[in-house]
Design an enzyme around this catalytic site. Structure first.
Site, PDB file in Angstrom:
ATOM      1  N   LEU A 280       0.902  -1.065  -0.055  1.00  0.00           N
ATOM      2  CA  LEU A 280      -0.064   0.128  -0.003  1.00  0.00           C
ATOM      3  C   LEU A 280       0.931   1.353   0.072  1.00  0.00           C
ATOM      4  CD1 LEU A 280      -2.884   1.192  -0.185  1.00  0.00           C
ATOM      5  CD2 LEU A 280      -2.976   0.685   2.468  1.00  0.00           C
ATOM      6  N   ALA A 281       2.170   0.948   0.744  1.00  0.00           N
ATOM      7  CA  ALA A 281       3.042   2.380   0.688  1.00  0.00           C
ATOM      8  C   ALA A 281       3.390   2.901  -0.666  1.00  0.00           C
ATOM      9  CB  ALA A 281       4.286   2.145   1.546  1.00  0.00           C
ATOM     10  N   HIS A 304      10.974  -1.150  -4.808  1.00  0.00           N
ATOM     11  CA  HIS A 304       9.759  -0.717  -5.565  1.00  0.00           C
ATOM     12  C   HIS A 304       9.371   0.671  -5.253  1.00  0.00           C
ATOM     13  CE1 HIS A 304       7.488  -4.256  -7.480  1.00  0.00           C
ATOM     14  NE2 HIS A 304       8.775  -4.256  -7.828  1.00  0.00           N
TER      15      HIS A 304
END
Length: 335
Positions: A280-281, A304
């Site tokens: 989610l980050a 990522h």
């Protein structure tokens, strides 16, 4: 035209570049797409994302072919409307939706988008993640979006269907440093074309490991099945955020092992203080940048997240940085 190097990440860099190009009007040329993957270049779900983006903004595209490692994308004007795209495999419908969603929020009219393919894929967020974790935060930022899982589709058969309804509206900054008090834990086990007892065994482990009540356990079977598949989803609902954790059944992996690993991920999250998990980050960066700012906390800074942050800064006048704070990492997006 922006020159981008796709070797710094996987398909996410291409999807983020497509989103940002549509929203900013900036053309890009990306090379070495997915060069670090076992099968480099564009796969079908990436091509569907390119096709969807091109249709929504009448883009000129050069290089969109299976296995291609370079692509030019020159966006036009974003147009709302009714769209439908079929990936044709178990490629992720959720990743295609995330590619075009921010652009459709900038359109001149409301939109619906129907997607067919995989909805529960080990290499992508499942549909419930978007519905329960990602979209509620976008709605707090002002987005008017509804998502319906019409039919689950599992790897490798696919056959799933999603529908999203999107009303244009500007995004507002979001501050999410704390998740608040825990309001509930729930579990959902999907099975398709396999014995329902697989889901029952997973839920038995979840109940024992996390102490859930029977009312918080759900087992659902896809009828008629679109192919063999199994997914276990655990929902950790807090005052400010819901996190969704997913484990997937696989040949040679017991139901108990799937459940144990998924429960461990939930326990790790609950034992920490960060508002959001790693997945989610990473996905919050782009909407926060389009909104002009925001802050959240997460347990770790992934490769990522870092590569996505550097890409976003090439398209938008924002700075994205992070620092350790009270046992976790605070990520800040600023103009």
């Amino acid at each position: 035209m922006l020159e981008l190097d796709g070797a710094a990440g996987g398909g996410q860099l291409l999807r983020s570049a497509l989103t940002l190009a549509m929203c900013t009007g900036q053309a890009f040329h990306i090379r070495r797409i997915r060069s670090g993957r076992s099968k480099p270049g564009l796969m079908r779900q990436h091509l569907t994302a390119v096709d969807a983006a091109a249709a929504i903004c009448s883009a000129d595209v050069d290089g969109a072919a299976p296995g291609a490692t370079a692509l030019r994308f020159t966006p036009g004007t974003i147009r709302g409307g009714d769209y439908a795209f079929a990936i044709g495999t178990a490629g992720s419908t959720t990743l295609v939706l995330q590619t075009v969603l921010p652009a459709l929020l900038c359109a001149n009219t409301p939109s619906t988008i129907d997607l067919q393919g995989g909805t529960h894929n080990p290499l992508a967020p499942p549909a419930e993640f978007l519905r329960d974790a990602y979209l509620p935060l976008l709605q707090r930022m002002g987005a008017d979006v509804e998502l319906e899982l019409q039919r689950p589709g599992f790897y490798p058969a696919g056959g799933g269907a999603l529908r999203a309804s999107i009303h244009p509206c500007p995004l507002q900054p979001l501050t999410l440093r704390e998740r608040g008090a825990l309001s509930g834990l729930q579990a959902l086990a999907w099975t398709s074309g396999i014995a329902p007892s697989v889901g029952e065994r997973e839920l038995a482990i979840v109940q024992r490991r996390l102490g859930l009540d029977a009312a918080d356990l759900q087992r659902r079977t896809v009828q008629p099945p679109s192919g063999p598949g199994n997914a276990l989803l655990l929902f950790a609902r807090h005052e400010a955020v819901c996190e969704v954790f997913c484990g997937f059944g696989a040949r040679g992996v017991s139901a108990e092992a799937v459940a144990e690993r998924t429960c461990e991920a939930v326990r790790d999250y609950l034992c920490g203080s960060a508002a959001v998990g790693a997945c989610l980050a990473d996905q919050l960066l782009l909407p926060l940048a389009l909104a002009g700012g925001g802050t959240f906390t997460t347990a770790r800074i992934t490769d990522h997240l870092q590569s996505n942050a550097r890409l976003i800064e090439k398209f938008l006048p924002v700075e994205i940085d992070w620092h350790e704070s009270d046992g976790c990492w605070q990520v800040d997006v600023r103009r």
